[in-house]
Design a protein around this motif. Sequence first.
Motif, PDB file in Angstrom:
ATOM      1  N   GLY A   1       0.833  -1.334  -0.035  1.00  0.00           N
ATOM      2  CA  GLY A   1       0.131   0.071   0.102  1.00  0.00           C
ATOM      3  C   GLY A   1       0.833   1.480   0.204  1.00  0.00           C
ATOM      4  N   ALA A   2       2.265   1.153   0.115  1.00  0.00           N
ATOM      5  CA  ALA A   2       2.996   2.088  -0.142  1.00  0.00           C
ATOM      6  C   ALA A   2       2.799   3.025  -1.407  1.00  0.00           C
ATOM      7  N   HIS A   3       2.810   4.369  -1.213  1.00  0.00           N
ATOM      8  CA  HIS A   3       2.676   5.083  -2.737  1.00  0.00           C
ATOM      9  C   HIS A   3       3.709   5.197  -3.433  1.00  0.00           C
ATOM     10  N   PHE A   4       3.780   5.787  -4.604  1.00  0.00           N
ATOM     11  CA  PHE A   4       5.203   5.964  -5.256  1.00  0.00           C
ATOM     12  C   PHE A   4       6.276   6.705  -4.676  1.00  0.00           C
ATOM     13  N   SER A   5       5.766   7.765  -4.302  1.00  0.00           N
ATOM     14  CA  SER A   5       6.753   8.667  -3.691  1.00  0.00           C
ATOM     15  C   SER A   5       7.568   8.041  -2.394  1.00  0.00           C
ATOM     16  N   LYS A   6       6.578   7.413  -1.575  1.00  0.00           N
ATOM     17  CA  LYS A   6       7.163   6.777  -0.361  1.00  0.00           C
ATOM     18  C   LYS A   6       8.325   5.581  -0.662  1.00  0.00           C
ATOM     19  N   LEU A   7       7.770   4.770  -1.701  1.00  0.00           N
ATOM     20  CA  LEU A   7       8.801   3.611  -2.192  1.00  0.00           C
ATOM     21  C   LEU A   7       9.786   4.277  -2.720  1.00  0.00           C
ATOM     22  N   ARG A   8       9.803   5.245  -3.684  1.00  0.00           N
ATOM     23  CA  ARG A   8      11.242   5.867  -4.123  1.00  0.00           C
ATOM     24  C   ARG A   8      11.910   6.422  -3.135  1.00  0.00           C
ATOM     25  N   ASP A   9      11.249   7.012  -2.186  1.00  0.00           N
ATOM     26  CA  ASP A   9      12.315   7.756  -1.133  1.00  0.00           C
ATOM     27  C   ASP A   9      13.027   6.748  -0.409  1.00  0.00           C
TER      28      ASP A   9
ATOM     29  N   GLY B   1       3.957  -9.149 -13.776  1.00  0.00           N
ATOM     30  CA  GLY B   1       2.980 -10.045 -12.896  1.00  0.00           C
ATOM     31  C   GLY B   1       3.358 -10.202 -11.622  1.00  0.00           C
ATOM     32  N   GLU B   2       4.387  -9.513 -11.115  1.00  0.00           N
ATOM     33  CA  GLU B   2       4.836  -9.951  -9.721  1.00  0.00           C
ATOM     34  C   GLU B   2       4.602  -8.874  -8.572  1.00  0.00           C
ATOM     35  N   ILE B   3       4.161  -7.454  -9.067  1.00  0.00           N
ATOM     36  CA  ILE B   3       3.321  -6.400  -8.414  1.00  0.00           C
ATOM     37  C   ILE B   3       2.046  -5.978  -9.074  1.00  0.00           C
ATOM     38  N   GLU B   4       1.437  -5.305  -8.419  1.00  0.00           N
ATOM     39  CA  GLU B   4       0.005  -4.797  -8.982  1.00  0.00           C
ATOM     40  C   GLU B   4      -0.085  -3.412  -8.158  1.00  0.00           C
ATOM     41  N   SER B   5      -0.618  -2.481  -8.995  1.00  0.00           N
ATOM     42  CA  SER B   5      -0.863  -1.187  -8.147  1.00  0.00           C
ATOM     43  C   SER B   5      -2.622  -0.728  -8.580  1.00  0.00           C
ATOM     44  N   ALA B   6      -2.961   0.096  -7.502  1.00  0.00           N
ATOM     45  CA  ALA B   6      -4.148   0.509  -7.463  1.00  0.00           C
ATOM     46  C   ALA B   6      -3.977   2.157  -7.266  1.00  0.00           C
ATOM     47  N   LYS B   7      -4.904   3.015  -8.071  1.00  0.00           N
ATOM     48  CA  LYS B   7      -5.022   4.350  -7.646  1.00  0.00           C
ATOM     49  C   LYS B   7      -5.914   4.415  -6.582  1.00  0.00           C
ATOM     50  N   ASP B   8      -5.404   5.512  -5.545  1.00  0.00           N
ATOM     51  CA  ASP B   8      -6.173   5.889  -4.431  1.00  0.00           C
ATOM     52  C   ASP B   8      -6.061   7.418  -4.284  1.00  0.00           C
ATOM     53  N   ALA B   9      -7.234   7.932  -4.724  1.00  0.00           N
ATOM     54  CA  ALA B   9      -7.190   9.423  -4.605  1.00  0.00           C
ATOM     55  C   ALA B   9      -6.008   9.829  -5.332  1.00  0.00           C
TER      56      ALA B   9
ATOM     57  N   PHE C   1      -4.031  -9.468  -1.986  1.00  0.00           N
ATOM     58  CA  PHE C   1      -4.789  -8.686  -1.195  1.00  0.00           C
ATOM     59  C   PHE C   1      -6.304  -8.349  -2.062  1.00  0.00           C
ATOM     60  N   GLY C   2      -7.643  -8.457  -1.579  1.00  0.00           N
ATOM     61  CA  GLY C   2      -8.601  -8.141  -2.054  1.00  0.00           C
ATOM     62  C   GLY C   2      -8.839  -6.568  -2.097  1.00  0.00           C
ATOM     63  N   ASP C   3      -9.888  -6.248  -2.638  1.00  0.00           N
ATOM     64  CA  ASP C   3      -9.908  -4.796  -2.888  1.00  0.00           C
ATOM     65  C   ASP C   3     -10.212  -3.977  -1.710  1.00  0.00           C
ATOM     66  N   LEU C   4     -11.183  -4.614  -0.419  1.00  0.00           N
ATOM     67  CA  LEU C   4     -11.207  -4.007   0.866  1.00  0.00           C
ATOM     68  C   LEU C   4      -9.864  -4.092   1.339  1.00  0.00           C
ATOM     69  N   ASP C   5      -9.085  -4.924   1.478  1.00  0.00           N
ATOM     70  CA  ASP C   5      -7.743  -4.926   2.071  1.00  0.00           C
ATOM     71  C   ASP C   5      -7.003  -3.976   1.390  1.00  0.00           C
ATOM     72  N   LYS C   6      -6.935  -3.504   0.166  1.00  0.00           N
ATOM     73  CA  LYS C   6      -6.151  -2.720  -0.285  1.00  0.00           C
ATOM     74  C   LYS C   6      -6.585  -1.117   0.021  1.00  0.00           C
ATOM     75  N   ARG C   7      -7.929  -1.110   0.104  1.00  0.00           N
ATOM     76  CA  ARG C   7      -8.485   0.363   0.553  1.00  0.00           C
ATOM     77  C   ARG C   7      -7.941   0.273   2.117  1.00  0.00           C
TER      78      ARG C   7
ATOM     79  N   ALA D   1     -11.908  12.973   7.295  1.00  0.00           N
ATOM     80  CA  ALA D   1     -11.116  11.667   7.387  1.00  0.00           C
ATOM     81  C   ALA D   1     -12.240  10.521   7.505  1.00  0.00           C
ATOM     82  N   ALA D   2     -13.247  11.103   8.543  1.00  0.00           N
ATOM     83  CA  ALA D   2     -14.396   9.998   8.829  1.00  0.00           C
ATOM     84  C   ALA D   2     -15.136   9.754   7.513  1.00  0.00           C
ATOM     85  N   ALA D   3     -15.510  10.751   6.916  1.00  0.00           N
ATOM     86  CA  ALA D   3     -16.195  10.788   5.565  1.00  0.00           C
ATOM     87  C   ALA D   3     -15.472   9.929   4.733  1.00  0.00           C
ATOM     88  N   ASP D   4     -14.244   9.985   4.434  1.00  0.00           N
ATOM     89  CA  ASP D   4     -13.296   9.115   3.656  1.00  0.00           C
ATOM     90  C   ASP D   4     -13.559   7.993   3.960  1.00  0.00           C
ATOM     91  N   LEU D   5     -13.284   7.520   5.232  1.00  0.00           N
ATOM     92  CA  LEU D   5     -13.377   6.069   5.746  1.00  0.00           C
ATOM     93  C   LEU D   5     -14.690   5.447   5.582  1.00  0.00           C
TER      94      LEU D   5
END
Length: 205
Positions: free
Chosen positions: A56-64, A84-92, A103-109, A151-155
């Motif tokens: 779930g790390a985003h690109f900038s965190k992984l890079r840094d 096919g070793e990794i996969e990515s998902a857009k999150d905002a 991971f399933g979709d809910l675990d990714k979120r 944050a509560a509305a997003d969750l």
Amino acid sequence: MTDGIDGRKRETLRRFAAIGAAAPFVGTASADSDGDGGDANETREAIRGYVPTTPGAHFSKLRDDLRLGTGEAQHHLRKLEEAGEIESAKDADYRRYFPADRFGDLDKRALGYLRRDTSRGMILALLRDPTATGADLAAELGVSRPTVSTAAADLEATGLLDRTDGYTLTEPERLLTLVVRYADSFDADAVAFADDASSLVAYDP
């Protein structure tokens, strides 16, 4: 100065590469057989170690965290995703990376929100005290009530929180397990929480 930076980068890559080598992904050969050379293979091995331990790390965190250049990180992530070793998902505004087919979709979120400081703090606080109010959460996290409400509305929108009667986590066991399992990749508060809560875990994603 440059030698010191390069040395720290190599040390970081080797540390995560050792993890990747200990638990290789399916498709390793195809991802490394593009003629990029030994340094490229070490970088990909480091990404193979990093992604499963920091899902779930985003690109900038992984890079840094891996001390990579932007283009360098993009290149190797693309190769590993094509293999096919990794996969990515857009999150905002973020693109988050996961080991493929784990991971399933809910675990990714859920992992995406656990990687946001305010959302993670709220989740930990509600796991500790399910009766906590918005005011309690704001005071504990040192943020404003509107910040907590946003944050509560997003969750709630992602199905992890119910605001019908206060703030209620809808997937507490799932969130508890993810926090405990990946505590070291979050922060010191998550580690402290995991030390107290690990005996309660039953959910196995």
